[in-house]
Motif scaffolding. Structure first.
Motif, PDB file in Angstrom:
ATOM      1  N   SER A  31       0.839  -1.207   0.000  1.00 32.74           N
ATOM      2  CA  SER A  31       0.000   0.000   0.000  1.00 32.74           C
ATOM      3  C   SER A  31       0.872   1.255   0.000  1.00 32.74           C
ATOM      4  N   HIS A  32       2.145   1.099   0.213  1.00 31.59           N
ATOM      5  CA  HIS A  32       3.053   2.249   0.324  1.00 31.59           C
ATOM      6  C   HIS A  32       3.936   2.378  -0.926  1.00 31.59           C
ATOM      7  N   VAL A  33       4.157   1.249  -1.581  1.00 29.93           N
ATOM      8  CA  VAL A  33       5.085   1.192  -2.704  1.00 29.93           C
ATOM      9  C   VAL A  33       4.492   0.342  -3.814  1.00 29.93           C
ATOM     10  N   ASP A  34       4.595   0.818  -5.030  1.00 32.17           N
ATOM     11  CA  ASP A  34       4.098   0.051  -6.156  1.00 32.17           C
ATOM     12  C   ASP A  34       5.184  -0.931  -6.631  1.00 32.17           C
ATOM     13  N   ALA A  35       4.759  -2.135  -7.029  1.00 30.98           N
ATOM     14  CA  ALA A  35       5.743  -3.138  -7.478  1.00 30.98           C
ATOM     15  C   ALA A  35       6.613  -2.593  -8.608  1.00 30.98           C
ATOM     16  N   ILE A  36       6.029  -1.722  -9.433  1.00 31.40           N
ATOM     17  CA  ILE A  36       6.800  -1.179 -10.562  1.00 31.40           C
ATOM     18  C   ILE A  36       8.006  -0.372 -10.067  1.00 31.40           C
ATOM     19  N   GLU A  37       7.807   0.286  -8.926  1.00 28.77           N
ATOM     20  CA  GLU A  37       8.904   1.096  -8.374  1.00 28.77           C
ATOM     21  C   GLU A  37      10.098   0.223  -8.000  1.00 28.77           C
TER      22      GLU A  37
END
Ligand SMILES: O=C(O)CCC(=O)C(=O)O
Ligand SMILES: [Fe+2]
Length: 319
Positions: A31-37
Motif C-alpha cells: 500500500s506504500h510502494v508500487d511493485a513497478i517502483e
C-alpha cells in the motif's frame, strides 16, 4: 474484523512475537510502494553493475570517506572473511562534508540515467516506513509516553544508510558465502539466498527434530513485502528482548541477484540505552537476561567503528 484500535493491538502483538522469537519479519508494503517502483530500482542497479569495472571503480569508496561509494567484488569483509558481492553504499547527506572523516563525505551517485531520481524517492519512502515500523515495534513494549517521545527524538534525523548490492552466483560446488552472517531489505525474487540463524526454535514450533537446536532458515522473498530485521540499536533499546539475529547470504543458482537494504538508524549523535520499562520487562520474560543490562552507545561512534572494521587493511587509511 475488529476496530482500528483492535487491529492496531493485534499488529503490535504479531510484531512483538516475531521480534522476540525470530528477530525478523516480513512486512507487506504494497500500500506504500508500487511493485513497478521496486522493479525499476532493481533494473537501475543491474544497469550499474553491468558497466565495465573501471567505470564502476570511478565511484570507489576510496575517493570519499571510505563508507560512501562502490566496493568491488572481494573488497568487503564480514567477520574476517571476504564477501562475494559488489555494493554501492549511501548514507544520510551531512552538512559540511569532510571526506577525511569516516562516514562524513559525499554520496557518489552513478550516472546511470534515472538512478538518482528513482532512488531519491525510494529513500524518502523508506524513511517514512522506518518511523512507522519503529512506532509499531515500540507499541508492543509497553513504553511510557515519555519513552516513546524519547525514541522519536532519537530518530528524527535518522542517519540512514542504504546499500545496493549485486551478487554473482557462487559456483555450485563453492562452500563460500556471498555475504557473511552479520535490516529493511528488498531483494529480487531469488529463493534460498537470504538465511537467518535461529539459535533456539520458538517453543510453539512443531518441528521436534530441531527443537532446542539452532538452525539456518531460508527467508525467501514474498512479492510486495520487505524483510525487516532487528538491528543492534533496537537490541540495546530493548535490553536484548528484541535480538539482532545473525543472517547471511549464500547465493547459488544462475542469476545475478540484487538486494537493496535500507537501514533506518538513529541520529548520528543519539545516545542509545536500554529503555527503563523494557529493562523491567526483560527481567520478567527472558531468563537469560536476568541481571544483565546493555551498555549505552552513541550511534555515530558505533557506526564509525563498524565501518573501520569492514574493509581490508591494505585499501585504506582507516584500517
Ligand atoms: O542481500 C541480502 O539479502 C542481505 C544483505 C544484508 O544483510 C545487509 O546488507 O546487511
Ligand atoms: Fe544485514
Amino acid at each position: 474484523m475488529g476496530s482500528t484500535e483492535q487491529a492496531r493491538k493485534e499488529t503490535a502483538q504479531a510484531i512483538r512475537e516475531a521480534c522476540i522469537n525470530y528477530g525478523f519479519f516480513y512486512l507487506d508494503i504494497s500500500s506504500h510502494v508500487d511493485a513497478i517502483e521496486t522493479e525499476e530500482l532493481v533494473r537501475l542497479a543491474r544497469e550499474f553493475f553491468v558497466l565495465p569495472q573501471e567505470e564502476k571503480d570511478r565511484l570507489s569508496l576510496r575517493n570519499e570517506d571510505h563508507a560512501r561509494g562502490y566496493s568491488r567484488l572481494g573488497q568487503s569483509i564480514t567477520a574476517g572473511k571476504v564477501d562475494k558481492h559488489e555494493e554501492l553504499d549511501f548514507f544520510r547527506p551531512v552538512e559540511n562534508p569532510d571526506k577525511t572523516k569516516v562516514c562524513w563525505g559525499n554520496n557518489q551517485w552513478p550516472t546511470v540515467e534515472g538512478f538518482w531520481d528513482k532512488y531519491k524517492i525510494w529513500i524518502e519512502k523508506m524513511k517514512v516506513l522506518g518511523r512507522v515500523v519503529m512506532e509499531a515495534m515500540a507499541e508492543g513494549l509497553g513504553l511510557t509516553a515519555e519513552e516513546r517521545e524519547t525514541l522519536r527524538s532519537l530518530v528524527n534525523g535518522s542517519f540512514w544508510a542504504m546499500g545496493v548490492i549485486g551478487y554473482p552466483p557462487l559456483p555450485d560446488d563453492h562452500d563460500g558465502i556471498s555475504f557473511g552472517s552479520h535490516k529493511f531489505l528488498h531483494t529480487d525474487s531469488t529463493p534460498g539466498a537470504l538465511q537467518v540463524y535461529l539459535h533456539k526454535l520458538p517453543n510453539n514450533d512443531n518441528n521436534s527434530e530441531y527443537a532446542g537446536k539452532g538452525q539456518w532458515i531460508n527467508v525467501d522473498p514474498i512479492p510486495g513485502c520487505v524483510v525487516c530485521n532487528i538491528a543492534s540499536m533496537f537490541e540495546i533499546w530493548t535490553n536484548g528482548l528484541y535480538k539482532s539475529t545473525l543472517h547471511r547470504v549464500i547465493h547459488k543458482g544462475t542469476n545475478y541477484r540484487i538486494s537493496i537494504p535500507f537501514f533506518f538508524e538513529p541520529n548520528f549523535n543519539a545516545l542509545v540505552e536500554p529503555l527503563p520499562s523494557v529493562i523491567a520487562l526483560t527481567e520478567s520474560i527472558n531468563e537469560e537476561q536476568l541481571g544483565r543490562t546493555y551498555e549505552p552507545v552513541v550511534y555515530g561512534e558505533f557506526l564509525v567503528k563498524k565501518v573501520k572494521n569492514n574493509f581490508l587493511p591494505d585499501i585504506g587509511k582507516y584500517a
